[in-house]
Motif scaffolding. Structure first.
Motif, PDB file in Angstrom:
ATOM      1  N   THR A  10       0.820  -1.194   0.000  1.00  0.00           N
ATOM      2  CA  THR A  10       0.000   0.000   0.000  1.00  0.00           C
ATOM      3  C   THR A  10       0.859   1.251   0.000  1.00  0.00           C
ATOM      4  OG1 THR A  10      -1.761  -1.118   1.189  1.00  0.00           O
ATOM      5  CG2 THR A  10      -1.759   1.286   1.280  1.00  0.00           C
ATOM      6  N   ILE A  11       0.425   2.239  -0.766  1.00  0.00           N
ATOM      7  CA  ILE A  11       1.077   3.543  -0.776  1.00  0.00           C
ATOM      8  C   ILE A  11       0.113   4.544  -0.170  1.00  0.00           C
ATOM      9  CG2 ILE A  11       2.156   5.324  -2.173  1.00  0.00           C
ATOM     10  CD1 ILE A  11       3.632   2.699  -2.264  1.00  0.00           C
ATOM     11  N   SER A  12       0.590   5.289   0.826  1.00  0.00           N
ATOM     12  CA  SER A  12      -0.283   6.243   1.498  1.00  0.00           C
ATOM     13  C   SER A  12      -0.539   7.454   0.613  1.00  0.00           C
ATOM     14  CB  SER A  12       0.363   6.705   2.808  1.00  0.00           C
ATOM     15  OG  SER A  12       1.487   7.513   2.536  1.00  0.00           O
ATOM     16  N   ALA A  13      -1.452   8.315   1.075  1.00  0.00           N
ATOM     17  CA  ALA A  13      -1.786   9.508   0.305  1.00  0.00           C
ATOM     18  C   ALA A  13      -0.581  10.434   0.184  1.00  0.00           C
ATOM     19  CB  ALA A  13      -2.946  10.244   0.982  1.00  0.00           C
ATOM     20  N   GLN A  14       0.334  10.356   1.166  1.00  0.00           N
ATOM     21  CA  GLN A  14       1.525  11.205   1.122  1.00  0.00           C
ATOM     22  C   GLN A  14       2.637  10.570   0.287  1.00  0.00           C
ATOM     23  OE1 GLN A  14      -0.048  10.290   4.014  1.00  0.00           O
ATOM     24  NE2 GLN A  14      -1.155  12.220   4.209  1.00  0.00           N
ATOM     25  N   GLY A  15       2.364   9.394  -0.280  1.00  0.00           N
ATOM     26  CA  GLY A  15       3.360   8.741  -1.108  1.00  0.00           C
ATOM     27  C   GLY A  15       4.325   7.870  -0.335  1.00  0.00           C
ATOM     28  N   THR A  16       4.035   7.612   0.939  1.00  0.00           N
ATOM     29  CA  THR A  16       4.900   6.778   1.773  1.00  0.00           C
ATOM     30  C   THR A  16       4.484   5.326   1.663  1.00  0.00           C
ATOM     31  OG1 THR A  16       5.125   8.616   3.329  1.00  0.00           O
ATOM     32  CG2 THR A  16       5.814   6.444   4.090  1.00  0.00           C
ATOM     33  N   LYS A  17       5.436   4.471   1.363  1.00  0.00           N
ATOM     34  CA  LYS A  17       5.144   3.050   1.223  1.00  0.00           C
ATOM     35  C   LYS A  17       4.940   2.402   2.584  1.00  0.00           C
ATOM     36  CE  LYS A  17       7.448   0.738  -1.825  1.00  0.00           C
ATOM     37  NZ  LYS A  17       8.539  -0.001  -2.526  1.00  0.00           N
ATOM     38  N   VAL A  18       3.912   1.564   2.694  1.00  0.00           N
ATOM     39  CA  VAL A  18       3.682   0.797   3.908  1.00  0.00           C
ATOM     40  C   VAL A  18       4.614  -0.410   3.873  1.00  0.00           C
ATOM     41  CG1 VAL A  18       2.037  -0.570   5.235  1.00  0.00           C
ATOM     42  CG2 VAL A  18       1.285   1.543   4.138  1.00  0.00           C
ATOM     43  N   ILE A  19       5.606  -0.407   4.739  1.00  0.00           N
ATOM     44  CA  ILE A  19       6.596  -1.474   4.760  1.00  0.00           C
ATOM     45  C   ILE A  19       6.102  -2.660   5.567  1.00  0.00           C
ATOM     46  CG2 ILE A  19       8.946  -2.080   5.470  1.00  0.00           C
ATOM     47  CD1 ILE A  19       9.678   0.860   5.037  1.00  0.00           C
ATOM     48  N   GLN A  20       5.502  -2.387   6.727  1.00  0.00           N
ATOM     49  CA  GLN A  20       4.983  -3.443   7.592  1.00  0.00           C
ATOM     50  C   GLN A  20       3.481  -3.226   7.782  1.00  0.00           C
ATOM     51  OE1 GLN A  20       6.816  -5.831   8.236  1.00  0.00           O
ATOM     52  NE2 GLN A  20       8.933  -5.168   8.437  1.00  0.00           N
ATOM     53  N   PRO A  21       2.633  -4.063   7.173  1.00  0.00           N
ATOM     54  CA  PRO A  21       1.182  -3.911   7.310  1.00  0.00           C
ATOM     55  C   PRO A  21       0.746  -4.080   8.758  1.00  0.00           C
ATOM     56  CG  PRO A  21       1.732  -6.006   6.278  1.00  0.00           C
ATOM     57  CD  PRO A  21       3.001  -5.218   6.329  1.00  0.00           C
ATOM     58  N   ALA A  22      -0.457  -3.626   9.058  1.00  0.00           N
ATOM     59  CA  ALA A  22      -0.953  -3.612  10.439  1.00  0.00           C
ATOM     60  C   ALA A  22      -0.950  -4.995  11.076  1.00  0.00           C
ATOM     61  CB  ALA A  22      -2.350  -3.005  10.474  1.00  0.00           C
ATOM     62  N   TRP A  23      -1.367  -6.020  10.326  1.00  0.00           N
ATOM     63  CA  TRP A  23      -1.454  -7.358  10.917  1.00  0.00           C
ATOM     64  C   TRP A  23      -0.076  -7.887  11.311  1.00  0.00           C
ATOM     65  CZ3 TRP A  23       0.953 -11.673   8.841  1.00  0.00           C
ATOM     66  CH2 TRP A  23       1.350 -11.611   7.497  1.00  0.00           C
ATOM     67  N   VAL A  24       0.942  -7.528  10.543  1.00  0.00           N
ATOM     68  CA  VAL A  24       2.304  -7.951  10.876  1.00  0.00           C
ATOM     69  C   VAL A  24       2.761  -7.267  12.158  1.00  0.00           C
ATOM     70  CG1 VAL A  24       4.730  -7.831  10.174  1.00  0.00           C
ATOM     71  CG2 VAL A  24       2.974  -8.485   8.513  1.00  0.00           C
ATOM     72  N   ARG A  25       2.510  -5.960  12.264  1.00  0.00           N
ATOM     73  CA  ARG A  25       2.956  -5.211  13.436  1.00  0.00           C
ATOM     74  C   ARG A  25       2.273  -5.699  14.706  1.00  0.00           C
ATOM     75  NH1 ARG A  25       1.560  -0.953  10.045  1.00  0.00           N
ATOM     76  NH2 ARG A  25       0.229   0.026  11.621  1.00  0.00           N
ATOM     77  N   VAL A  26       0.963  -5.892  14.635  1.00  0.00           N
ATOM     78  CA  VAL A  26       0.223  -6.335  15.820  1.00  0.00           C
ATOM     79  C   VAL A  26       0.715  -7.713  16.280  1.00  0.00           C
ATOM     80  CG1 VAL A  26      -2.040  -7.063  16.669  1.00  0.00           C
ATOM     81  CG2 VAL A  26      -1.830  -4.971  15.328  1.00  0.00           C
ATOM     82  N   MET A  27       0.812  -8.651  15.331  1.00  0.00           N
ATOM     83  CA  MET A  27       1.237 -10.005  15.691  1.00  0.00           C
ATOM     84  C   MET A  27       2.690 -10.035  16.144  1.00  0.00           C
ATOM     85  SD  MET A  27      -0.620 -12.370  12.794  1.00  0.00           S
ATOM     86  CE  MET A  27      -2.410 -12.321  12.569  1.00  0.00           C
ATOM     87  N   HIS A  28       3.530  -9.192  15.569  1.00  0.00           N
ATOM     88  CA  HIS A  28       4.936  -9.121  15.954  1.00  0.00           C
ATOM     89  C   HIS A  28       5.073  -8.741  17.420  1.00  0.00           C
ATOM     90  CE1 HIS A  28       8.611  -6.735  16.705  1.00  0.00           C
ATOM     91  NE2 HIS A  28       9.221  -7.625  15.936  1.00  0.00           N
ATOM     92  N   TRP A  29       4.359  -7.688  17.848  1.00  0.00           N
ATOM     93  CA  TRP A  29       4.509  -7.227  19.229  1.00  0.00           C
ATOM     94  C   TRP A  29       3.838  -8.170  20.218  1.00  0.00           C
ATOM     95  CZ3 TRP A  29       8.380  -4.318  19.911  1.00  0.00           C
ATOM     96  CH2 TRP A  29       8.758  -3.377  18.948  1.00  0.00           C
TER      97      TRP A  29
END
Length: 209
Positions: A10-29
């Motif tokens: 996913t690319i945000s509206a500001q043009g920043t690439k999403v490197i780690q999607p939400a599901w990865v971050r939540v499960m990682h922590w």
């Protein structure tokens, strides 16, 4: 499935690439917290019947005594198993593991390891793992599976006697469990050191970008 997989790029509206999607971050922590709880409570359990001629300092154990440590260990076990299983299934279904961890070859591992030891390994593109990272992540997934199997065989040695026999016997399962714990601790140290050396990777695991 497609919506989750799409989140990886996913690319945000500001043009920043999403490197780690939400599901990865939540499960990682969640995995990180559960793993630390299991290690610290496991050290307290080990102290009650040590395999080697040393004990872990009480200040780095969890549970206070054998019974308390077992309660913490079992609680963290279910959290780690359920979250880890969800992570494995989601990673396989979305194709993230295939994209991130494959292909890998001995030659690429040796080349990237040499580059890392001479501080020449680039970290410009956080969306692509180098061969050393791939090897470490594949290895820790395998170690995680083995430590769960040995843990189950130690928990229910009579009911799961066939599982105990896969490791030889109950004492052997304990030794394998301990070795896997040591490997996980080594992985955590390397993982944390690399995160500190490349701060943007830690930021990506918190913000996703």
């Amino acid at each position: 499935m497609s919506s989750i997989a799409a989140a990886d790029t996913t690319i945000s509206a500001q043009g920043t690439k999403v490197i780690q999607p939400a599901w990865v971050r939540v499960m990682h922590w969640i995995n990180a917290v559960a793993m630390i709880m299991m290690i610290m409570s496991g050290w307290q359990i080990y102290n009650a019947s040590p395999l080697f001629d040393f004990r872990f300092d009480k200040s780095i154990t969890l549970g206070g005594w054998l019974g308390g440590a077992l309660l913490w260990h079992f609680a963290a076990m279910w959290l780690l198993m359920l979250n880890g299983l969800a992570y494995l299934v989601t990673g396989l279904v979305t194709g993230r593991f295939r994209r991130k961890l494959l292909p890998i070859s001995p030659a690429s591992v040796v080349a990237d390891l040499k580059a890392a030891l001479t501080f020449k390994l680039a970290h410009d593109d956080l969306t692509a793992y180098n061969a050393v990272q791939k090897l470490l992540y594949l290895g820790i997934i395998l170690v995680g599976i083995v430590i769960v199997l040995t843990g189950l065989s130690m928990w229910k040695p009579v009911q799961l006697h066939w599982l105990v026999m896969l490791f030889g016997d109950y004492p052997a399962a304990r030794y394998v469990h301990f070795v896997c714990m040591a490997l996980i601790c080594a992985f955590l140290v390397i993982h944390i050191v690399l995160a500190l050396l490349v701060p943007k990777s830690l930021r990506a695991m918190i913000t996703g970008r």
